[in-house]
Every structure is written in C-alpha cells, then in structure tokens.
Write an enzyme that holds these catalytic residues in place. Structure first.
Site, PDB file in Angstrom:
ATOM      1  N   LYS A  84      15.561  -4.840   8.115  1.00 61.70           N
ATOM      2  CA  LYS A  84      15.440  -5.656   9.331  1.00 61.70           C
ATOM      3  C   LYS A  84      14.930  -4.819  10.507  1.00 61.70           C
ATOM      4  O   LYS A  84      14.724  -3.616  10.380  1.00 61.70           O
ATOM      5  CB  LYS A  84      16.793  -6.322   9.632  1.00 61.70           C
ATOM      6  CG  LYS A  84      17.286  -7.218   8.468  1.00 61.70           C
ATOM      7  CD  LYS A  84      16.479  -8.496   8.303  1.00 61.70           C
ATOM      8  CE  LYS A  84      16.581  -9.138   6.934  1.00 61.70           C
ATOM      9  NZ  LYS A  84      17.752  -9.901   6.638  1.00 61.70           N
TER      10      LYS A  84
HETATM   11  C1  LIG Z   1      18.560 -10.857   5.680  1.00 60.27           C
HETATM   12  C2  LIG Z   1      18.842 -12.281   5.956  1.00 60.27           C
HETATM   13  C3  LIG Z   1      20.137 -12.804   6.010  1.00 60.27           C
HETATM   14  C4  LIG Z   1      21.341 -12.018   5.587  1.00 60.27           C
HETATM   15  O1  LIG Z   1      21.489 -10.841   6.268  1.00 60.27           O
HETATM   16  P1  LIG Z   1      22.561  -9.767   5.728  1.00 60.27           P
HETATM   17  O2  LIG Z   1      22.813  -8.907   6.921  1.00 60.27           O
HETATM   18  O3  LIG Z   1      21.887  -9.033   4.620  1.00 60.27           O
HETATM   19  O4  LIG Z   1      23.748 -10.507   5.276  1.00 60.27           O
HETATM   20  C5  LIG Z   1      20.313 -14.111   6.412  1.00 60.27           C
HETATM   21  N1  LIG Z   1      19.277 -14.891   6.712  1.00 60.27           N
HETATM   22  C6  LIG Z   1      18.007 -14.455   6.645  1.00 60.27           C
HETATM   23  C7  LIG Z   1      16.900 -15.361   7.018  1.00 60.27           C
HETATM   24  C8  LIG Z   1      17.751 -13.136   6.237  1.00 60.27           C
HETATM   25  O5  LIG Z   1      16.490 -12.711   6.134  1.00 60.27           O
END
Ligand SMILES: *Cc1c(COP(=O)(O)O)cnc(C)c1O
Length: 384
Positions: A186
């Site tokens: 991210k």
């Molecule tokens: C990565 C992601 C999540 C989950 O994030 P985590 O921190 O890995 O639990 C939820 N929604 C979207 C759209 C994502 O890309």
C-alpha cells in the site's frame, strides 16, 4: 533474453534507515506491544486526515470488520459493496453477520456506479462501502445523496486511497467511518497494519474496546507506571491492536507520503505517455477538485484488438522478469460468493469486463528511472 536480469518485485515498499533504527529502539526498550508509538502514529494520522478520532489496528480488514460492528450490522442486514474490490471488503460484512450485496462499477473509473447502488437498495439495506479503487475517489456527492435519501450509513474503504481527495476533501471523511491499510504493497506501510477514522466518539469508543478483547481499559495503560488497574470485559472482542513495532514504521512513513506520491505521479505520467498508442485503455484522467492517490496503475488490454490474451500477457511479463498484479477478478466470479449468494458471471457486466482485461504495472516509489524504462519496453514489446 528477458528485459531485465533481476526480477522487479511488484509493489515493493521503501524502508529507510529511520524505520530500521526505530524498530531497533523499540526492541531494545522491551516495549514491543501496543504502546506510545501506536498512540503517536494515531495522533499523526488524525492530523493528516482531519477526522476527530483515528484508531490504529492490525489491518484494514480489522478496520472494516469493526466498522460494521460499530454501526450495529447484524444478521439480516444488507450492505452494498462493489463487485470490483478485494475480498476483505465483502468478508467484513459477512463476519458481522450481514449480507454483502454486490453492485457493478463504471468501466472508465472502475469505481462503484451510484445508479447501481440505488438499484440494489431494499428494506434491509443498512450501509454502503464505497472503495476508492486504485486511489481514485468515488463519486461521493452522488453516494452521500443516496445514503441521505435512504437513511444508510457509509463506510469508506480507503485501502488504496490515503491521499485521495474528492472536491478538495480527503476521502475517509465523507461517511461514518473510513478504513485504511498499511499492508506491504500500500501507499505507506507498517508490514501489516490499518487505521479507522471517525468523527463520532461512540464509534471510536466501541472500536477501541472491540479491538482488544472487549476490555474496558487498554493493556498499555494497565501496565504503565500509573499503577495496576482492573479491567472489565464488556464485549466478546477481538485481537486487532497494532503494535509499537508496526507503528515504528508508520511514524516515519507518514511524513514521506507526499514525496512517495510525487514519485508515483511521475511514473504514472511516463506510463500514460508511453502507452497512449497501444491497443489498451489507460486509467481515466483526473477531474477538477480530485486528488488521485495513484495506488495502482491499471492497464486494460483491448483484447478485441489484440491477438494475445490477458493471462498470456501476464506470463510474458513474468518472463521479462517484471512482477505484475491483477486487481481484481470481481467478487461474483469467485466460488464462495457464487455458491453462497447465487451470483452468475453476467450479473455485473462492467466488473466482469474489467476482470478479463486488467493488469497492474509496478508503481512503487522505489522504482528507478531504469526500472520504469524496463516496464515500458517490456509492455510495448509484447503489445505492439
Ligand atoms: C488491501 C485491501 C484491503 C485489506 O487491507 P489489509 O490491511 O491487508 O487488511 C481491503 N480493501 C482493499 C480494497 C484492499 O486493497
């Protein structure tokens, strides 16, 4: 000969010396659980985002789940979720006992179509979870208007969109709650980690308790030098707290968020310029008042004009030693949702259309100009 000797990892984060030193300092201090650094990171994120409360958790999935519980989503309730998203968005509804009701997206923006939302509203609908896909803000004026008219809550999935703004206002602040991810790929990272923001103290209080076993006082206060405090368990809670080891990364990553964004913006423009003439659909341009968080650069292969399939393109890129992603195969095409809710492939034509054509190219701020040139040469070599 592949385009590169060394494999280019998709979504590799930048970890700088400050994070490394901060983690080591935490280890030496012995305070490796939830402690002062988590609170500092929350305070920093709160200031960055502009919401009244920001609570750090161990994932965005946890943030989405606890948001559903804070709203009181229960068995029998329906929550509208885009078909074009990651599984966690819908699973959060399911784990709260609710039913995720999928809605189609627009082809150009890949974001949930407000008209699609309206068509899915029933007497049981309680909330909407817009996902700011790839970092592009959803049409929040239309979505907020629908929510107001039908008395629905909004929880924003901002996993791709920490920096995103709609009409000059940060996403995550339009609805009741906003959820963020600091997973390794991210825009800023804590290894695993998430954050939930809200302006309502009752939501913040409930999430804080639910995130740590349902205990009325959090552990870091219990073990501080203020003396022992008894706690009471007031809910059957979860173990969703962030640790100081994770926050050690966050407190150094967050101040660099704009610098990283500028680098991705530059790579984005280089890709746009390089691929304009190819048989592909480029990501939709931004419109006025919008800040795109530039999380995923998604090329849609124009398979009608190409002789190569999407999956073959993925293989060819891997052979060129370039890591790529697919965001996403729409939820209604996965066995669980098909089996459980009876979805058919044709139910969401736009999400299906994207699922069959989309590829995400490397967009990490870690990419050198040479890496970017390699990606461009490989894509052009395969597609032209
Ligand atoms: C990565 C992601 C999540 C989950 O994030 P985590 O921190 O890995 O639990 C939820 N929604 C979207 C759209 C994502 O890309």
């Amino acid at each position: 000969m592949p385009q590169r000797k060394k494999f280019l990892v998709f979504g590799s984060p930048i970890i700088e010396e400050a994070e490394i030193a901060e983690v080591v300092a935490s280890l030496r201090s012995g305070w490796i659980g939830t402690g002062p650094k988590v609170h500092r990171f929350e305070e920093m994120f709160r200031t960055f985002n502009g919401s009244r409360y920001a609570l750090a958790l161990n994932s965005c999935t946890a943030a989405l789940h606890l948001s559903m519980l804070a709203l009181g989503i229960r068995p029998g309730d329906e929550v509208i979720v885009p078909a074009m998203t990651f599984a966690a968005t819908a699973n959060a509804v399911i784990h709260a006992g609710g039913r995720p009701v999928l809605a189609d997206c627009r082809r150009e923006t890949m974001n949930i179509d407000p008209q699609g939302i309206e068509r899915k509203i029933t007497k049981k609908t309680r909330a909407i979870i817009p996902v700011h896909f790839a970092g592009r803000p959803c049409e929040m004026d239309a979505i907020c208007d629908i929510a107001r008219r039908h008395n629905l809550d909004i929880v924003e999935d901002c996993a791709h969109a920490i920096e995103a703004e709609f009409k000059g206002k940060k996403v995550g602040r339009f609805g009741a709650l906003g959820c963020y991810s600091f997973y390794v790929t991210k825009n800023i990272v804590t290894g695993e980690g998430g954050m939930v923001v809200t302006n309502r103290s009752e939501y913040a209080d409930k999430i804080k308790v639910l995130a740590l076993h349902g205990m009325s006082k959090d552990a870091w206060k219990r073990y501080s030098d203020e003396g022992f405090k008894h706690y009471q368990v007031v809910y059957a809670g979860f173990k969703y707290n962030m640790t100081d080891l994770q926050a050690s990364l966050g407190i150094h990553q967050l101040p660099r968020i704009e610098r990283y964004w500028c680098r991705r913006e530059k790579i984005w423009r280089a890709y746009d310029d390089a691929f304009r003439e190819l048989p592909v659909f480029l990501p939709a341009p931004v419109t006025s008042g919008m800040k795109h968080a530039r999380h995923l650069y998604t090329l849609l292969l124009d398979t009608e004009r190409l002789r190569i399939s999407r999956d073959r393109f993925l293989e060819r890129m891997t052979r060129e030693n370039i890591g790529i992603g697919v965001h996403y195969i729409a939820l209604h095409l996965h066995p669980y949702y098909r089996r459980t809710y009876g979805y058919k492939p044709g139910d969401f034509p736009n999400a299906k259309w994207i699922s069959e054509r989309t590829v995400s190219l490397p967009l990490s701020p870690k990419l050198s100009d040479e890496d970017v040139a390699d990606v461009i040469a490989a894509v052009r070599g395969i597609l032209s």
